[in-house]
Design an enzyme around this catalytic site. Structure first.
Site, PDB file in Angstrom:
ATOM      1  N   HIS A  38       0.822  -1.213   0.000  1.00 34.56           N
ATOM      2  CA  HIS A  38       0.000   0.000   0.000  1.00 34.56           C
ATOM      3  C   HIS A  38       0.858   1.266   0.000  1.00 34.56           C
ATOM      4  O   HIS A  38       0.337   2.369  -0.197  1.00 34.56           O
ATOM      5  CB  HIS A  38      -0.908  -0.013   1.237  1.00 34.56           C
ATOM      6  CG  HIS A  38      -2.184   0.749   1.051  1.00 34.56           C
ATOM      7  ND1 HIS A  38      -2.460   1.516  -0.058  1.00 34.56           N
ATOM      8  CD2 HIS A  38      -3.285   0.851   1.842  1.00 34.56           C
ATOM      9  CE1 HIS A  38      -3.649   2.062   0.056  1.00 34.56           C
ATOM     10  NE2 HIS A  38      -4.178   1.679   1.207  1.00 34.56           N
ATOM     11  N   ASP A  70      -2.253   2.226  -4.470  1.00 33.27           N
ATOM     12  CA  ASP A  70      -3.462   2.671  -3.788  1.00 33.27           C
ATOM     13  C   ASP A  70      -4.550   1.607  -3.906  1.00 33.27           C
ATOM     14  O   ASP A  70      -4.506   0.742  -4.786  1.00 33.27           O
ATOM     15  CB  ASP A  70      -3.970   3.977  -4.386  1.00 33.27           C
ATOM     16  CG  ASP A  70      -3.035   5.144  -4.105  1.00 33.27           C
ATOM     17  OD1 ASP A  70      -2.350   5.109  -3.057  1.00 33.27           O
ATOM     18  OD2 ASP A  70      -2.977   6.078  -4.930  1.00 33.27           O
TER      19      ASP A  70
END
Length: 414
Positions: free
Chosen positions: A385, A389
């Protein structure tokens, strides 16, 4: 003239190896390119040949020692005859012929003698004893890696440079085990490969901001297409048409739209890759390895199937080379072959994405308002992450799903 034998380049992300086996011993004659020893890395086994013809005069790194890239392994003296009375041999921790024939009490080695310790007449290297005395170390403080447990200078240096390492294993102790259970347990040292797998997977969890997103795919279209053309495909290309090529092509298609999943973090930079080197996780008796299909974005279904088959065979036979496992940019892991219905795969650092395939199972689903039975598979994308995204991860997985449910999209680049 003496020639050094050093640890060769071990490959990308591999910085150390363990000396597994020495095929020669000091004093043995060796030919050019004759194998001297075997190194074990976390990925493959590397054989080290002799650079010159001559005599193996000294072994610097003994079996079981961990060595880094370009570390000194041994010395080879060029020439035919081994030096039998080299004065420097005792200085390097190697007993002379007279020492080998007698014990510390001066009695012949063949006769029984009173031994105060388990090592008997083993003599530590003089340089090691001197260094131990200077640093107030006792014999039990240093683990010898030389022949018969002989303590070498390198063992002392290692003990001095890693004082915290000895204290580190302050892990939660095992719960008490009854004597009845203890007799039925077996303690086996982890192989280097298994230790590295454990370390790298834990590092991935500790380093990456790892999340997993899930979806499911109706495999009807792929299975129908495969059943229709598998005989012709095998006849023309000489390899069976499996599911992996469909998933590889679908991932390439999705990576083109979401390049973050094919990138990696390098310090405070993001490295975007204009190619796809597809890692394919393969389970072997020794552990999990990930050979790489290079430039998968340029290859046909047949080329991908052939390469996956070849790499799988080499992996199971233990014949994968370092080049076979370098440079992967994205990985596919097929837990479905073992019956897994759903799981969260762990990233293969420094990659930012890994796709988990699972078992194809018939389930009731709703299609156009009707409940029908379809062969369904759960998909799982684990991603970093820090660079990917949530929107990008979900988009990637949806594109893979769409391409598999309608393979014509791959031909139309949709």
């Amino acid at each position: 003239m003496s020639t050094e034998v050093r640890v060769p380049t071990l490959g990308e992300s591999v910085s150390e190896a363990t000396v597994a086996t020495w095929f020669k011993k000091p004093g043995d004659a060796v030919a050019v390119d004759e194998m001297l020893c075997e190194l074990e890395t976390d990925k493959v086994t590397v054989e080290v040949p002799s650079p010159v013809a001559g005599t193996l005069s000294e072994i610097v790194a003994n079996e079981g020692e961990t060595v880094g890239v370009d570390a000194l392994l041994a010395q080879v003296s060029e020439g035919d005859a081994p030096a039998k009375s080299a004065p420097e041999a005792p200085e390097e921790g190697k007993p002379s012929e007279q020492q080998k024939a007698t014990d510390v009490s001066g009695e012949p080695k063949g006769e029984p003698a009173e031994k105060g310790d388990a090592r008997g007449d083993t003599e530590d290297a003089p340089s090691a004893k001197k260094l131990m005395a200077e640093n107030d170390l006792k014999e039990g403080d240093v683990k010898g890696t030389g022949k018969d447990g002989r303590v070498m200078k390198g063992d002392v240096l290692k003990a001095l440079s890693e004082p915290k390492k000895a204290e580190a294993p302050k892990q939660t102790p095992r719960a008490p085990v009854s004597s009845n259970d203890a007799d039925r347990e077996e303690r086996v040292k982890m192989t280097r490969l298994r230790q590295t797998i454990a370390r790298r997977l834990k590092e991935a969890q500790n380093t990456a901001a790892m999340l997993t997103t899930y979806n499911e795919v109706d495999m009807s279209a792929v299975m129908d297409l495969r059943n229709t053309y598998k005989a012709q495909f095998e006849k023309k290309h000489g390899v069976k048409l499996g599911f992996m090529s469909f998933f590889a092509k679908a991932c390439v298609h999705a990576l083109n739209e979401v390049p973050d999943v094919n990138a990696e973090i390098d310090g405070d930079h993001v490295v975007y890759k204009n190619y796809v080197h597809m890692g394919v996780a393969v389970g072997t008796p020794s552990g999990l390895v990930v050979p790489v299909v290079r430039d998968a974005h340029e290859k046909s279904f047949a080329a991908i199937e052939k390469e996956i088959a070849e790499l799988g065979t080499k992996a199971r036979d233990g014949k994968l080379g370092m080049a076979d496992m370098q440079g992967g940019s994205f990985t596919i892991s097929n837990g479905g072959v073992y019956g897994s219905l759903m799981s969260s795969p762990i990233l293969n650092p420094p990659q930012s994405g890994i796709l988990g395939m699972h078992k194809i199972q018939e389930r009731p689903v709703v299609v156009d308002g009707q409940i029908v039975i379809r062969p369904m598979m759960y998909l799982a994308l684990s991603y970093d992450h820090r660079i990917v995204d949530g929107k990008g991860a979900v988009t990637f997985l949806v594109r893979v799903k769409e391409a598999l449910e309608d393979p014509r999209r791959l031909l139309m680049d949709l």
